[in-house]
Motif scaffolding. Structure first.
Motif, PDB file in Angstrom:
ATOM      1  N   UNK A   1     -13.271  -1.926 -43.832  1.00  0.00           N
ATOM      2  CA  UNK A   1     -14.414  -2.845 -43.746  1.00  0.00           C
ATOM      3  C   UNK A   1     -15.538  -2.396 -42.816  1.00  0.00           C
ATOM      4  N   UNK A   2     -15.116  -2.082 -41.586  1.00  0.00           N
ATOM      5  CA  UNK A   2     -16.065  -1.844 -40.505  1.00  0.00           C
ATOM      6  C   UNK A   2     -17.081  -0.740 -40.828  1.00  0.00           C
ATOM      7  N   UNK A   3     -16.672   0.262 -41.600  1.00  0.00           N
ATOM      8  CA  UNK A   3     -17.582   1.391 -41.888  1.00  0.00           C
ATOM      9  C   UNK A   3     -17.966   1.435 -43.367  1.00  0.00           C
ATOM     10  N   UNK A   4     -17.577   0.402 -44.114  1.00  0.00           N
ATOM     11  CA  UNK A   4     -17.731   0.446 -45.577  1.00  0.00           C
ATOM     12  C   UNK A   4     -19.179   0.699 -46.008  1.00  0.00           C
ATOM     13  N   UNK A   5     -20.114  -0.123 -45.512  1.00  0.00           N
ATOM     14  CA  UNK A   5     -21.504  -0.024 -45.981  1.00  0.00           C
ATOM     15  C   UNK A   5     -22.113   1.329 -45.622  1.00  0.00           C
TER      16      UNK A   5
ATOM     17  N   UNK B   1     -14.364   5.647 -57.703  1.00  0.00           N
ATOM     18  CA  UNK B   1     -14.280   4.190 -57.592  1.00  0.00           C
ATOM     19  C   UNK B   1     -14.001   3.871 -56.131  1.00  0.00           C
ATOM     20  N   UNK B   2     -14.923   3.122 -55.503  1.00  0.00           N
ATOM     21  CA  UNK B   2     -14.817   2.857 -54.070  1.00  0.00           C
ATOM     22  C   UNK B   2     -14.543   1.369 -53.850  1.00  0.00           C
ATOM     23  N   UNK B   3     -13.630   1.084 -52.940  1.00  0.00           N
ATOM     24  CA  UNK B   3     -13.316  -0.314 -52.624  1.00  0.00           C
ATOM     25  C   UNK B   3     -13.031  -0.428 -51.134  1.00  0.00           C
ATOM     26  N   UNK B   4     -13.151  -1.662 -50.610  1.00  0.00           N
ATOM     27  CA  UNK B   4     -12.918  -1.838 -49.172  1.00  0.00           C
ATOM     28  C   UNK B   4     -11.522  -2.369 -48.921  1.00  0.00           C
TER      29      UNK B   4
END
Ligand code: NAD
Length: 486
Positions: A307-311, A394-397
Motif C-alpha cells: 500500500x504505502x508505496x503503491x501509487x 497486472x499490478x495490485x496492492x
C-alpha cells in the motif's frame, strides 16, 4: 542435401541444411512433407524445412536405439566429456550465426542471444561435461551381505522444445541427457527450427557417433505426438505449455509409462514490500515483464505492491515501460496477447498504459503489441490468473505480509516468484511460504547453470539445470549380494 541461405546480422550469409538430422545425415521427410518458416518481425517467408512424419520419428528412434545399444552405453567418461566440450566450443565459435538464426525465426533479440542465451547454452554444455564421471551410487550393508546402487542411463530419450529460447532450452536437455549416457531425439519448434538445423551440423562436426543425437523439425501434433506415443522412447523432457504437457502425460500413461519431465507455463508473482530498495525493485520488475517481450516462462506478470508505496511504484513503472519502441518481434503470439488485453478491457480492468493500440512504430507486416500494464487488478481477473506470454503486467496492492503470500499463491501455476524487501527475516519467511520452484530475492529470474529450474503445481515437475536435472536423466539400479555362503 537441400540447404537454405539466409541473411544474418551484418548482412552475412548463413547456409543451413533443411532436412531431418538422423544418423549424422540430413534427409527429406516421408512424402517430402515440409513446414514454411516465417520471420515474425516482417511476416516474410524465410525458409522451408522438412517436417518429420510418424515414419521419420520411427526411423530416428530406431537409429537412437541402435546407437545406444552398440556404442553410447559403453562410452567412456573421458570420450563423452571431450565430445560435449567440443560441441560447446563449436557453439561458441558460431555464436553469431546461431544468434542470427534465433533472431530471424524466433524473434529473440540478436544482442540478447549473444549476451545471454548462447553463453548460457555453452556454459550448460561444459557444466555437464564436468559431471560425466561424478555420477555416484552407494554401497550398503544388508542382512544377506552387501548391496550397491548405480545410476544408469535410461536409454532412448526425447526432448521437445518451445520457440521462445530454443537453443538454450535444447542445451538444458541435451547436455545432461548425453552426459548421463542416453541417446536423444530433439523435436525442435515448428515456429523456430533454424537454430536446430545449425546445431545438427555442429553435432556432426563435434564427432558424436551417428544416432546419439538426432534432430527433427516437425509439427507438435504429428512429430511431437509420435515421440510421446513411441514404445521405445523411455523418457520425454518437455518444455512448453501446460495444455500440451497434459497430453504428453496422457500418452505416457496410454503407452509404455515413459518417464516424463514437464517444464510448463507460469504466472509468476513479484512482491514488492515498502521497505525494498525501490530503484532495484523497479529495475527488476520492469525487466521481468519486458525482457523478450514477456515471452519467458518465468515472466513476472503479477506484481503485488505494498500500500504505502503503491501509487509511486505504479507511476514509476509506467514511466519506464510505456514508451518502449516496438521493434522486438512477438511471433504468432500477437493474436493471443491482444485477445487477453481485450478480455481485460471487457472485464473492466483498469488500463495503466498500452492496450490494443499503440504499436504504431512497429514495422508493417510484423507481429507486435505494445508494453501493457493494468492496475488495481482483482484476484479474479483473467489477466491476473492466466499465462499470457507477452508484455502484459497486472499490478495490485496488498497491505500485510500474509495477504501478499496468499495473493501470490492464489494461482494454479508455481514456476517462479520474486520478493523485494530489505528485511532478511521477512525475505526468508516469504520465500519459504511461496509455492514456486524458484524464488529470487531482490532480483528477478536469473538463470544459473548450477541451480535447478522447474515448477510446482501446474507448472510441471522435474528440473532442468543443476545436479537435480542430471539425476532426472538416470535410473537407479540396486545390486544385492548374498554373502552368507552356500
Ligand atoms: P507449446 O506447448 O505450444 O509447444 C511446445 C512444443 O511442444 C513445440 O515443439 C510443439 O511442436 C510441441 N507440441 C505441440 N503439440 C504437441 C503434442 N500433441 N505432442 C507433443 N509435442 C507437441 O508451447 P510454445 O508456444 O512453443 O511455448 C510457450 C510455452 O512454453 C509457455 O506456456 C511457456 O511458459 C512455456 N515455457 C516453459 C518453460 C519452463 O522452463 N518451464 C520455458 C520456456 C517456455
Amino acid at each position: 542435401m537441400t540447404e537454405v541461405t539466409l541473411v544474418g546480422a551484418g548482412g552475412r550469409n548463413i547456409t543451413v541444411p533443411t532436412g531431418l538430422f538422423i544418423d549424422n545425415e540430413f534427409s527429406s521427410s516421408t512424402d517430402n512433407k515440409t513446414i514454411d518458416v516465417e520471420n515474425p518481425a516482417t511476416g516474410d517467408f524465410l525458409a522451408t524445412v522438412a517436417a518429420a512424419q510418424v515414419a521419420d520419428v520411427n526411423r530416428a528412434v530406431l537409429s537412437a536405439e541402435a546407437a545406444f545399444k552398440s556404442t553410447w552405453r559403453f562410452i567412456t567418461p573421458e570420450k563423452c566429456r571431450t565430445l560435449l566440450n567440443k560441441l560447446a566450443d563449436l557453439v561458441e565459435r558460431d555464436a553469431e550465426e546461431l544468434a542470427s538464426l534465433q533472431a530471424v525465426d524466433a524473434g529473440v533479440l540478436y544482442r540478447q542471444s549473444l549476451a545471454m542465451d548462447i553463453p548460457q547454452a555453452v556454459e550448460t554444455c561444459r557444466y555437464y561435461a564436468g559431471w560425466v564421471d561424478k555420477l555416484e551410487g552407494q554401497s550398503m550393508k544388508i542382512s544377506q551381505g552387501m548391496a550397491y546402487t548405480q545410476c544408469e542411463p535410461i536409454g532412448v530419450c526425447a526432448a521437445i522444445v518451445p520457440w521462445n529460447a530454443p537453443l538454450m532450452i535444447t542445451m538444458w536437455k541435451l547436455a545432461p541427457a548425453i552426459a548421463a549416457g542416453n541417446t536423444l531425439i530433439i523435436k525442435t519448434p515448428e515456429l523456430a527450427p533454424l537454430y536446430g538445423q545449425k546445431l545438427a551440423q555442429l553435432i556432426a562436426e563435434s564427432g558424436f557417433p551417428p544416432g546419439v543425437i538426432n534432430i527433427l523439425c516437425g509439427l507438435g501434433n504429428v512429430a511431437g505426438q509420435a515421440l510421446a506415443d513411441h514404445a521405445l522412447v523411455r523418457k520425454i523432457s518437455f518444455t512448453g505449455s501446460t495444455a500440451v504437457g497434459r497430453r504428453i502425460l496422457e500418452s505416457s500413461s496410454r503407452t509404455n509409462l515413459k518417464r516424463v519431465t514437464l517444464e510448463l507455463g507460469g504466472k509468476s508473482p513479484s512482491i514488492v514490500f515498502s521497505d525494498a530498495a525501490l530503484e532495484n525493485a523497479l529495475l527488476h520488475t520492469t525487466q521481468g515483464i519486458t525482457v523478450h517481450n514477456g515471452q519467458i516462462c518465468a515472466a513476472g506478470s503479477r506484481i503485488y505492491v505494498q500500500d504505502k508505496i503503491y501509487d509511486r511504484f505504479v507511476a514509476e513503472f509506467s514511466a519506464r515501460t510505456k514508451d518502449a519502441v516496438a521493434g522486438d518481434p512477438l511471433a504468432g503470439q500477437k493474436a493471443r496477447v491482444t485477445a487477453y488485453i481485450g478480455t481485460a478491457l471487457h472485464e473492466g480492468t483498469k488500463l495503466l498504459h498500452g492496450g490494443e493500440r499503440g504499436a504504431d512504430s512497429a514495422p508493417s507486416g510484423g507481429h507486435f503489441v505494445p508494453n501493457t500494464a493494468f492496475v488495481d487488478v482483482a484476484p479474479t481477473a483473467t489477466v491476473m490468473r492466466e499465462e499470457i506470454f507477452g508484455p502484459v503486467a497486472s499490478i495490485a496492492r496488498f497491505n500485510t505480509e500474509e495477504e501478499a503470500i496468499a495473493l501470490a499463491n492464489d494461482n494454479c501455476y508455481g514456476l517462479a516468484a520474486s520478493v523485494f524487501t530489505d528485511d532478511v527475516n521477512r525475505a526468508i519467511r516469504v520465500s519459504n511460504s511461496i509455492e514456486a520452484g524458484q524464488v529470487t530475492v531482490n532480483m528477478w529470474g536469473t538463470v544459473n547453470t548450477s541451480t535447478p529450474f522447474g515448477g510446482v503445481k501446474e507448472s510441471g515437475f522435474g528440473r532442468d539445470l543443476g545436479k537435480d536435472a542430471l539425476e532426472d536423466w538416470t535410473q537407479v539400479k540396486t545390486v544385492k549380494f548374498n554373502l552368507q555362503g552356500r
